[in-house]
Design a protein around this motif. Structure first.
Motif, PDB file in Angstrom:
ATOM      1  N   GLN A 163     -44.517 -39.562  12.453  1.00  0.00           N
ATOM      2  CA  GLN A 163     -44.660 -40.505  13.556  1.00  0.00           C
ATOM      3  C   GLN A 163     -43.781 -41.733  13.422  1.00  0.00           C
ATOM      4  O   GLN A 163     -43.531 -42.433  14.386  1.00  0.00           O
TER       5      GLN A 163
ATOM      6  N   TYR B  61     -38.719 -44.270  15.201  1.00  0.00           N
ATOM      7  CA  TYR B  61     -38.372 -45.689  15.263  1.00  0.00           C
ATOM      8  C   TYR B  61     -37.049 -46.023  14.592  1.00  0.00           C
ATOM      9  O   TYR B  61     -36.611 -47.159  14.585  1.00  0.00           O
TER      10      TYR B  61
ATOM     11  N   GLU C 135     -51.629 -46.699  10.106  1.00  0.00           N
ATOM     12  CA  GLU C 135     -52.018 -45.393  10.614  1.00  0.00           C
ATOM     13  C   GLU C 135     -53.263 -44.843   9.935  1.00  0.00           C
ATOM     14  O   GLU C 135     -53.914 -43.964  10.472  1.00  0.00           O
TER      15      GLU C 135
ATOM     16  N   THR D  96     -44.134 -38.330  21.151  1.00  0.00           N
ATOM     17  CA  THR D  96     -44.300 -36.922  20.792  1.00  0.00           C
ATOM     18  C   THR D  96     -43.944 -36.030  21.979  1.00  0.00           C
ATOM     19  O   THR D  96     -43.250 -35.028  21.837  1.00  0.00           O
TER      20      THR D  96
ATOM     21  N   SER E 154     -52.429 -46.458  15.706  1.00  0.00           N
ATOM     22  CA  SER E 154     -51.669 -47.476  15.013  1.00  0.00           C
ATOM     23  C   SER E 154     -51.606 -48.674  15.939  1.00  0.00           C
ATOM     24  O   SER E 154     -51.812 -48.559  17.126  1.00  0.00           O
TER      25      SER E 154
ATOM     26  N   LEU F 202     -47.637 -50.810  18.556  1.00  0.00           N
ATOM     27  CA  LEU F 202     -46.341 -50.154  18.724  1.00  0.00           C
ATOM     28  C   LEU F 202     -45.759 -50.460  20.095  1.00  0.00           C
ATOM     29  O   LEU F 202     -44.598 -50.230  20.362  1.00  0.00           O
TER      30      LEU F 202
ATOM     31  N   SER G 165     -50.812 -37.984  17.333  1.00  0.00           N
ATOM     32  CA  SER G 165     -50.696 -39.415  17.561  1.00  0.00           C
ATOM     33  C   SER G 165     -51.897 -40.164  16.999  1.00  0.00           C
ATOM     34  O   SER G 165     -52.800 -40.540  17.706  1.00  0.00           O
TER      35      SER G 165
ATOM     36  N   SER H 254     -47.142 -43.534  20.563  1.00  0.00           N
ATOM     37  CA  SER H 254     -46.970 -42.365  19.691  1.00  0.00           C
ATOM     38  C   SER H 254     -47.085 -41.077  20.498  1.00  0.00           C
ATOM     39  O   SER H 254     -46.329 -40.131  20.297  1.00  0.00           O
TER      40      SER H 254
ATOM     41  N   ARG I 251     -41.834 -52.645  16.684  1.00  0.00           N
ATOM     42  CA  ARG I 251     -40.945 -51.492  16.585  1.00  0.00           C
ATOM     43  C   ARG I 251     -39.690 -51.845  15.796  1.00  0.00           C
ATOM     44  O   ARG I 251     -39.177 -51.044  15.032  1.00  0.00           O
TER      45      ARG I 251
END
Lengths: 184, 250
Positions: free
Chosen positions: B49, B53, A182, A68, A105, A108, A102, A64, A114
Motif C-alpha cells: 500500500q 506514493y 496501518e 488499488t 491509515s 492519506l 486497503s 488506499s 503523501r
C-alpha cells in the motif's frame, strides 16, 4: 429526476477535483504516456461511479481503496496492450481485492502526508539493489507476473520470488510511517 | 522439504493473485493454521500500500482536467441512457453480466461521496421548479423513520424527517430538513449521531436559499443503529465535537 442528476454530477465533481491528479499521476508513473493516463482517469472515475460495490469506510482509507482500483485498472490496460491471455479476471477481483487490501491509515487525503510518505519511500529505496528496484517496477507498476519476469530475466521463479521477498522486507523495515499508521 | 514449506512458498503468488482459484483455496486452508504466513501477508499488504506514493505528482493542465471531466460525464450519461430500454422480462438470466454494473442506479452516488469525504456531504439542493419534497421521500422500503423537531427558539419553524435505507450491504441514514436559517460565512450545520452516549460526526451541510437541506450519512460506523440524532449550527465545518447550538433533534 433532474435534481438527482444535478446532485450526481455535483458529487462527481467533488470527487474528481479531489483525486484526479492522484489517479493521473499514478497512471503516468505506470506507463509514462499522457494518452494512456487520460484513458485510465476516465476508466477509474466511470468505474467509481457505476460500480455497485461501493467503498466501505470500515475497511480502510478511501485513498488506499482508490489507488488499488487505479492500479488494477491500469495494469489491466497494460496487460491488454501487451496482448496477453494471462489477464486475470479483474472485473470481479478488482473491488474485492481493493477492499481487502486497503487497511486503515490516517490522513492519506492530505498532500503533505503523501509527500512525507514519498520521501520515506525514496529513503527506503536506497537500501534496495537495482535488480530489486527493477523487479518492483515491473511487478507493481507495469503489472508483469512473477512468471513473466522470471522468463524475461532467464532466472528460476524461486530467485525472483526471494528477490521480491527481500525487497519488500527491506522496504518495510524502513517505512516507519506506514507501519505506525496501518497497524490496527 | 515438507508440505508446509511448499505451502508457505506460495504466499507471494497468492498475494499477487497469480494462483488459480483452486490453488488459492488450498493456500487459504494453509493460511488458516500458519500464523507465520498470516503475519507475513499482513506485512506484505502494508508495504504494497505504500508503494504508490513513490510516484511524482504529474503536471495536469486545467484544460486537460476539464476535458477529461466532460468525457466522463458524457460516458456516464450514455450509460444511464443505455440502462433504460432493457425490458424487464430479460433482465434476470439473459442480460450480459456487464450490465449489472450499470444497473445499480447512479442514485447512490451522493451516498458514495458521503462515505468518501469524511462520512458526509452537504448538498445545496438547487432551487428547481416544484417542491423539493417531490424528489426526496422515504421509500416504501425505509426501515425506520424519525421526526426531527426544532430545538432552538431562533428557528421555531425548523423541522424534518429522517429515515434509514438499505443500500447494498450498508445502511444509510437520509435526512430531509426544512425551515433552517441561512448560514453565514464559514458556518455550517452538522449532524451528530448519538450512540452509547457518544456523539459521532454525521457530516456537515448547508441549506439552499429556501432553508431546505438533504443529507445522507453512512451508518456503518455505528453498525446501523443509534439512540438519537442532533443537528447543530457550527461556526465552521471542521468540528469533531459540537460547539454550536442545537437546532434540530429527535
Amino acid at each position: 429526476m433532474q435534481l438527482i442528476q444535478e446532485k450526481q454530477s455535483f458529487a462527481l465533481r467533488i470527487l474528481y477535483d479531489r483525486y484526479v491528479r492522484l489517479v493521473y499521476s499514478f497512471a503516468m508513473k505506470s506507463a509514462g504516456d499522457t494518452q494512456y493516463a487520460q484513458d485510465i482517469v476516465q476508466l477509474v472515475f466511470t468505474r467509481l461511479w457505476t460500480t455497485e460495490h461501493g467503498y466501505d469506510p470500515a475497511k480502510g482509507k478511501f485513498v488506499s481503496w482508490l489507488l488499488t482500483i487505479t492500479r488494477n485498472i491500469a495494469i489491466d490496460q497494460l496487460r491488454k496492450q501487451r496482448n496477453q491471455q494471462a489477464t486475470i479476471a479483474y472485473e470481479e477481483q478488482t473491488l474485492a481485492a481493493a477492499r481487502l487490501s486497503s487497511a486503515g491509515s490516517d490522513d492519506l487525503d492530505h498532500e503533505i502526508t503523501r509527500r512525507l510518505l514519498k520521501e520515506e519511500i525514496e529513503q527506503a529505496y536506497r537500501f534496495l539493489s537495482s535488480s530489486q528496484i527493477q523487479l518492483i517496477r515491473r511487478l507493481y507498476w507495469e503489472g508483469y507476473t512473477l512468471n513473466e519476469i522470471a522468463v524475461q530475466n532467464g532466472e528460476p521463479l524461486g530467485t525472483v520470488k526471494s528477490r521480491l521477498h527481500q525487497a519488500l522486507k527491506t522496504l518495510r523495515k524502513h517505512l516507519n510511517t506506514i507501519e505506525r499508521s496501518e497497524l490496527p | 522439504m515438507t508440505m508446509s514449506q511448499d505451502s508457505c512458498d506460495t504466499l507471494l503468488p497468492y498475494f499477487l493473485k497469480e494462483l488459480s482459484a483452486k490453488e488459492a483455496e488450498a493456500f487459504e486452508a494453509h493460511l488458516a493454521h500458519c500464523a507465520d504466513c498470516r503475519e507475513q501477508l499482513q506485512e506484505l499488504r502494508q508495504v504494497w500500500q505504500a508503494l504508490p506514493y513513490e510516484m511524482e505528482e504529474a503536471e495536469l493542465p486545467d484544460e486537460l482536467k476539464t476535458q477529461m471531466f466532460s468525457r466522463i460525464q458524457e460516458e456516464l450519461a450514455l450509460e444511464a441512457e443505455e440502462e433504460q430500454p432493457i425490458p424487464l422480462p430479460h433482465q434476470s438470466v439473459n442480460a450480459p453480466q456487464r450490465l449489472s454494473w450499470y444497473r445499480k442506479p447512479l442514485l447512490t452516488a451522493a451516498a458514495v461521496l458521503a462515505a468518501v469525504i469524511g462520512a458526509a456531504v452537504w448538498m445545496n439542493a438547487k432551487p428547481v421548479s416544484g417542491p423539493a419534497s417531490a424528489v426526496v421521500e422515504p421509500p416504501a422500503s425505509a426501515k425506520a423513520q424519525f421526526v426531527l423537531k426544532a430545538y432552538d427558539p431562533s428557528m421555531p419553524s425548523a423541522g424534518g424527517t429522517a429515515w434509514i435505507e438499505q443500500k447494498g450491504g450498508t445502511e444509510q441514514l437520509v435526512l430531509k430538513m426544512n425551515g433552517l436559517q441561512d448560514v453565514t460565512g464559514e458556518q455550517a450545520y452538522q449532524l451528530w449521531v448519538i450512540k452509547d452516549g457518544k456523539r459521532y460526526n454525521g457530516g456537515t451541510f448547508r441549506t439552499d436559499t429556501g432553508g431546505n437541506a438533504v443529507l445522507t450519512c453512512d451508518l456503518q460506523p455505528v453498525q446501523g443503529t443509534f439512540e438519537a440524532l442532533g443537528i447543530t449550527l457550527e461556526p465552521d465545518a471542521q468540528g469533531v465535537q459540537p460547539r454550536g447550538k442545537k437546532v434540530l433533534g429527535t
